[in-house]
Motif scaffolding. Structure first.
Motif, PDB file in Angstrom:
ATOM      1  N   LEU A  23      -9.848  -2.839   1.874  1.00  0.00           N
ATOM      2  CA  LEU A  23      -9.414  -2.580   0.500  1.00  0.00           C
ATOM      3  C   LEU A  23     -10.488  -1.859  -0.297  1.00  0.00           C
ATOM      4  O   LEU A  23     -10.185  -1.040  -1.177  1.00  0.00           O
ATOM      5  N   SER A  89       2.872  -6.197  -2.396  1.00  0.00           N
ATOM      6  CA  SER A  89       1.706  -5.396  -2.780  1.00  0.00           C
ATOM      7  C   SER A  89       1.368  -4.311  -1.761  1.00  0.00           C
ATOM      8  O   SER A  89       1.023  -3.184  -2.122  1.00  0.00           O
ATOM      9  N   TYR A  90       1.450  -4.635  -0.464  1.00  0.00           N
ATOM     10  CA  TYR A  90       1.048  -3.665   0.558  1.00  0.00           C
ATOM     11  C   TYR A  90       1.921  -2.419   0.510  1.00  0.00           C
ATOM     12  O   TYR A  90       1.411  -1.292   0.508  1.00  0.00           O
ATOM     13  N   MET A 137      -3.976  -7.723  -4.011  1.00  0.00           N
ATOM     14  CA  MET A 137      -4.276  -7.953  -2.601  1.00  0.00           C
ATOM     15  C   MET A 137      -5.691  -8.492  -2.403  1.00  0.00           C
ATOM     16  O   MET A 137      -5.921  -9.327  -1.523  1.00  0.00           O
ATOM     17  N   ARG A 140      -5.520 -12.152  -3.020  1.00  0.00           N
ATOM     18  CA  ARG A 140      -4.817 -12.877  -1.968  1.00  0.00           C
ATOM     19  C   ARG A 140      -5.655 -13.040  -0.708  1.00  0.00           C
ATOM     20  O   ARG A 140      -5.402 -13.939   0.094  1.00  0.00           O
ATOM     21  N   ARG A 212      -4.232  -2.457   8.317  1.00  0.00           N
ATOM     22  CA  ARG A 212      -3.185  -3.346   7.808  1.00  0.00           C
ATOM     23  C   ARG A 212      -3.198  -4.716   8.488  1.00  0.00           C
ATOM     24  O   ARG A 212      -2.801  -5.713   7.886  1.00  0.00           O
ATOM     25  N   LEU A 215      -5.110  -7.343   6.536  1.00  0.00           N
ATOM     26  CA  LEU A 215      -4.639  -7.702   5.199  1.00  0.00           C
ATOM     27  C   LEU A 215      -3.661  -8.873   5.308  1.00  0.00           C
ATOM     28  O   LEU A 215      -2.930  -8.980   6.299  1.00  0.00           O
ATOM     29  N   ALA A 218       0.411  -8.338   5.259  1.00  0.00           N
ATOM     30  CA  ALA A 218       0.833  -7.064   4.669  1.00  0.00           C
ATOM     31  C   ALA A 218       2.017  -6.416   5.393  1.00  0.00           C
ATOM     32  O   ALA A 218       3.051  -6.177   4.792  1.00  0.00           O
TER      33      ALA A 218
END
Length: 500
Positions: A23, A89-90, A137, A140, A212, A215, A218
């Motif tokens: 991120l 969000s993703y 994100m 989270r 990804r 995350l 995500a």
């Protein structure tokens, strides 16, 4: 006997959670693209046609710059709604990045006014999608983290440290961007600078997609279905906004104004109307207790003071940039450096000063200034910075002045921003009723939008005032607002009801 497993001192706290670096990279490159384009935008708009610019009058170019800033923050409202209620969000970050890259790519095409304005709209819409989602994100990552003792404040400390690292990426991207896009845009071709911004966003997208798996849920999060009532309210609100813009635009054109003026007036009025409606709806909510109602009353004044601050501060990227182009000596050992390089000063100062200010407030502890005092200091510092700019304009008197004027002015302005901006974000979370926490945070970003929109109006005064007079009047407005906040601090403290 306590059967809970014992977590060794290492825990997850020895290193950042998986995904933070991903991120960080996404946001750094997104901010590179955002600030890279922003650094050359007003210069491109005001450059004559023979220099491949749009040839707009300086005050119109500055007004378009203000409209763009207003739309970026205004469109974060529907962008946040889509992320929360439908996409997650993703997906909002990915699709926002795609739209941003497309906008920069359109700007990179030398297609005249139509391509320029289409590109700006795409970048604003994409940023509205990406901006709320990526910060969510980051939070989270820590919500899903295992092995952290949340009873001893370890979670809060790690979360704060993570956001500090995250925002350092913002500052690095914002610092580097004008140096690259500014050189390409001013020395080679404006559209090469916009193309570099597009490449920056594409790099951020690649980092996001490749990372990804690091995350939290995500790629696996399903697309949600919002309740029918929520969808109906969103469509009604969006439709009302479009109708409002169309009606105001039509009235402006019928009254003899140009299409550009019609757009500026309609977006400005919408940007004023949205927070007004927000406040009216919040105050009329049934069941709101007197304490929360009083705190909302205090937030109205904080919102207005912040809007005045951003109205003046945002002109650092527009009128002050044009002033630097025409009236600042940029000779460096026989080589004239690009005007847009001045836009790297703010991020550079932020990197240096952010830690110092955070340490100062921690050291002062309970003895640190109140919220009202910090706002007053911020507006006072902004007034001083604008007075320095007025002094530079007076000293130029049609010629050129040393860049030290702007170097000092930007330094004082960033010090002022360090007093007001983090304080505003913090007090927003503390004044907000728990049931309206997200909506009140939206209002803080709307203060930036409103300030940008108002700046598009006040720049018209440059057609009747000299630069020195114009900046002196803005400085006076900031100083008077600072004095007003200082005089009203006891009243604000009373309205805040225990929030200091």
């Amino acid at each position: 006997m306590d059967t809970e497993p014992i977590v060794p001192p290492r825990t997850a706290g020895a290193r950042p959670p998986r995904g933070l670096l991903t991120l960080w990279g996404v946001e750094m490159w997104e901010r590179f693209s955002f600030y890279g384009m922003r650094a050359i935008l007003v210069l491109f708009l005001a450059a004559p046609a023979e220099s491949r610019g749009l040839g707009l009058a300086p005050h119109i170019a500055a007004a378009v710059f203000g409209m763009y800033g207003a739309l970026v923050n205004l469109l974060a409202l529907p962008g946040g709604w889509l992320a929360d209620r439908l996409w997650g969000s993703y997906r909002a970050v990915v699709w926002g990045g795609v739209v941003i890259a497309a906008g920069h790519a359109v700007l990179a095409v030398p297609g005249g006014v139509a391509f320029a304005y289409t590109g700006l709209l795409l970048v604003a819409a994409g940023t509205g999608l990406l901006k709320p989602g990526i910060s969510t994100m980051v939070g989270r990552l820590y919500d899903s983290e295992d092995g952290v003792d949340r009873t001893r404040g370890e979670d809060t400390a790690r979360r704060d440290a993570g956001f500090s690292l995250f925002y350092m990426g913002i500052s690095i991207g914002a610092f580097a961007a004008p140096l690259i896009t500014g050189y390409l845009g001013e020395r080679i071709n404006w559209h090469a600078g916009f193309g570099a911004a597009a490449v920056g966003m594409l790099i951020g997208l690649v980092i996001c997609v490749r990372g990804r798996g690091r995350l939290p849920d995500a790629p696996r999060a399903p697309v949600r279905t919002a309740p029918a009532a929520d969808l109906r309210r969103m469509f009604l609100a969006s439709g009302a906004a479009v109708v409002f813009l169309a009606v105001v635009f039509a009235l402006c054109v019928l009254c003899g104004q140009s299409a550009a003026d019609g757009v500026i007036q309609s977006v400005t009025l919408l940007t004023i109307a949205v927070p007004l409606v927000y406040f009216v709806v919040l105050f009329r909510t049934t069941g709101l207790d007197p304490v929360d109602r009083s705190r909302l009353g205090a937030y109205v004044w904080i919102f207005l003071a912040a809007s005045v601050f951003w109205m003046i501060a945002e002109q650092g990227g527009s009128l002050i940039s044009l002033f630097a182009r025409d009236h600042v000596d940029r000779d460096l050992f026989g080589w004239e450096f690009p005007t847009s390089w001045f836009q790297s000063l703010g991020p550079l100062y932020s990197i240096v000063l952010a830690t110092a200010f955070a340490a100062l407030w921690l050291r002062l502890g309970s003895r640190q200034p109140s919220t009202a005092a910090k706002f007053s200091l911020g507006l006072f510092g902004l007034g001083v910075a604008t007075l320095i700019t007025a002094g530079a304009a007076a000293a130029a008197d049609g010629g050129r002045v040393t860049p030290l004027w702007l170097i000092v002015a930007f330094f004082v302005q960033i010090m002022a921003e360090m007093c007001l901006s983090p304080t505003g974000l913090s007090v927003t979370t503390r004044l907000a009723p728990s049931r309206f926490a997200n909506q009140i945070m939206s209002l803080w970003f709307l203060s930036v939008a409103m300030g940008s929109a108002l700046s598009a109006q006040v720049v018209r005064l440059t057609t009747v005032w000299s630069p020195a007079t114009y900046f002196a009047v803005l400085a006076t407005a900031a100083l008077l607002c600072s004095a007003g906040v200082a005089l009203a601090r006891k009243r604000l403290r009373h309205l805040m009801r225990g929030v200091t």
